[in-house]
Design an enzyme around this catalytic site. Structure first.
Site, PDB file in Angstrom:
ATOM      1  N   LYS A 129       0.810  -1.223   0.000  1.00 24.62           N
ATOM      2  CA  LYS A 129       0.000   0.000   0.000  1.00 24.62           C
ATOM      3  C   LYS A 129       0.846   1.277   0.000  1.00 24.62           C
ATOM      4  O   LYS A 129       0.464   2.294   0.558  1.00 24.62           O
ATOM      5  CB  LYS A 129      -0.987   0.014   1.175  1.00 24.62           C
ATOM      6  CG  LYS A 129      -1.938  -1.165   1.212  1.00 24.62           C
ATOM      7  CD  LYS A 129      -2.580  -1.447  -0.159  1.00 24.62           C
ATOM      8  CE  LYS A 129      -3.470  -0.295  -0.625  1.00 24.62           C
ATOM      9  NZ  LYS A 129      -3.901  -0.485  -2.042  1.00 24.62           N
TER      10      LYS A 129
ATOM     11  N   HIS B 192       7.386  -6.310  -2.923  1.00 27.34           N
ATOM     12  CA  HIS B 192       7.126  -5.909  -1.528  1.00 27.34           C
ATOM     13  C   HIS B 192       8.105  -6.621  -0.585  1.00 27.34           C
ATOM     14  O   HIS B 192       7.944  -6.555   0.633  1.00 27.34           O
ATOM     15  CB  HIS B 192       5.693  -6.266  -1.115  1.00 27.34           C
ATOM     16  CG  HIS B 192       4.632  -5.406  -1.749  1.00 27.34           C
ATOM     17  ND1 HIS B 192       4.797  -4.060  -1.961  1.00 27.34           N
ATOM     18  CD2 HIS B 192       3.382  -5.719  -2.196  1.00 27.34           C
ATOM     19  CE1 HIS B 192       3.693  -3.577  -2.524  1.00 27.34           C
ATOM     20  NE2 HIS B 192       2.831  -4.560  -2.670  1.00 27.34           N
TER      21      HIS B 192
ATOM     22  N   SER C 144      -4.874   1.816   4.952  1.00 29.02           N
ATOM     23  CA  SER C 144      -4.978   1.498   3.531  1.00 29.02           C
ATOM     24  C   SER C 144      -4.902  -0.011   3.290  1.00 29.02           C
ATOM     25  O   SER C 144      -5.652  -0.568   2.485  1.00 29.02           O
ATOM     26  CB  SER C 144      -3.852   2.205   2.775  1.00 29.02           C
ATOM     27  OG  SER C 144      -3.996   2.018   1.391  1.00 29.02           O
TER      28      SER C 144
END
Length: 303
Positions: free
Chosen positions: A56, A116, A146
């Site tokens: 995010k 990520h 988020s």
């Protein structure tokens, strides 16, 4: 962690879409040990550009980098939805026949590849080839909120149940990609030894021109003032939110249900205040002070 995630109600319905594999104590959404071995042995190329973030934090930067690589050509950047433009090193999406790793291997250079992964789990070839890496860090409170909303609207990840439960998982690192604290600190330490540009989401929001100029310098790329202004305009949150090639709205509701929560919600630092209770905020601040003690990293939770 794996057990908890897989036992969430959504996962009982769709266990094949999401799996957690612990690698060096970090929970990763990787299908198997075999698939992780392939990811870790990924053959990087010297001209690969890597976009690394905690979840995010990176969609916005992906669009910025794509615009830079295409010299501000808006139509080129609308060629396909963003999720199909640049592969995720470690992910396999349910609506794609191939894993993103397979897609990356077949791509021509130069490639923009997203991840990520925490810095210590990055495939060694990326360091060996001295690839340029752009890392974007976002303040943890907005990141948590988020991430929570994303878990609500995306069918291929476990349902977060409620914010209170997700809050506890986030601060204890029991979510995919583990601890936000470890992630931002790990990449902060790595930036001193490798070709890493470490940026902050809030800085980009506050002064996009200055931050985009940093990226251009890092990538050794010159653009005219006209193209720079075009990049700033077309990568602004409001414009991206209306762009179906950037806002993930083209995906079927069975994959991402925007009626539950849009993929691009607000993008404004400080939205966490609409969700955190006073007690949660106090607890989070204490936990933050403890886990970030000794770090030179500074985050702004509003601008």
């Amino acid at each position: 962690i794996a057990k908890t995630e897989k036992n969430a109600p959504t996962m009982e319905k769709k266990p094949e879409l999401f799996n957690i594999l612990e690698v060096d104590g970090v929970p990763l959404p990787v299908f198997s040990k075999e698939s992780w071995d392939k990811i870790y042995n990924f053959p990087a190329r010297p001209d690969d550009l890597i976009l690394a973030t905690y979840p995010k934090s990176g969609t916005w930067m992906q669009e910025i980098l794509d615009m830079i690589q295409n010299d501000g050509d808006v139509e080129k950047c609308k060629r396909v939805p963003s999720l199909h433009r640049h592969p995720f090193l470690e992910l396999k999406f349910p609506h794609k026949e191939k894993s993103d790793l397979e897609i990356a291997l077949q791509m021509s250079s130069p490639r923009l590849i997203k991840t990520h992964l925490p810095s210590h789990l990055i495939p060694p070839s990326i360091w060996k080839e001295n690839c340029k890496i752009v890392y974007v860090a976002r303040n943890p409170k907005d990141c948590l909120v988020s991430y929570y909303h994303f878990r609500r609207m995306a069918s291929f990840v476990p349902d977060p149940q409620n914010l209170e439960e997700f809050y506890e998982k986030f601060i204890s690192g029991k979510v995919a990609y583990g601890s936000w604290f470890d992630h931002v600190k790990g990449w902060w330490a790595a930036k001193d030894t490798d070709q890493i540009l470490y940026l902050f989401y809030e800085d980009i929001k506050k002064d996009p021109k200055r931050e985009i100029e940093k990226i251009l310098k890092f990538l050794e790329k010159d653009v005219s003032e006209e193209i720079l202004n075009k990049i700033i305009y077309h990568t602004s949150f409001d414009v991206m939110k209306q762009n179906p090639m950037a806002n993930y709205a083209t995906f079927p509701t069975s994959i991402m249900d925007h009626s539950i929560s849009p993929f691009m919600r607000k993008g404004m630092p400080g939205d966490w205040k609409n969700y955190f209770t006073v007690a949660q905020n106090e607890e989070f601040d204490k936990d933050y002070q403890k886990k970030m003690a000794g770090s030179t990293l500074t985050f702004h939770t509003e601008i």
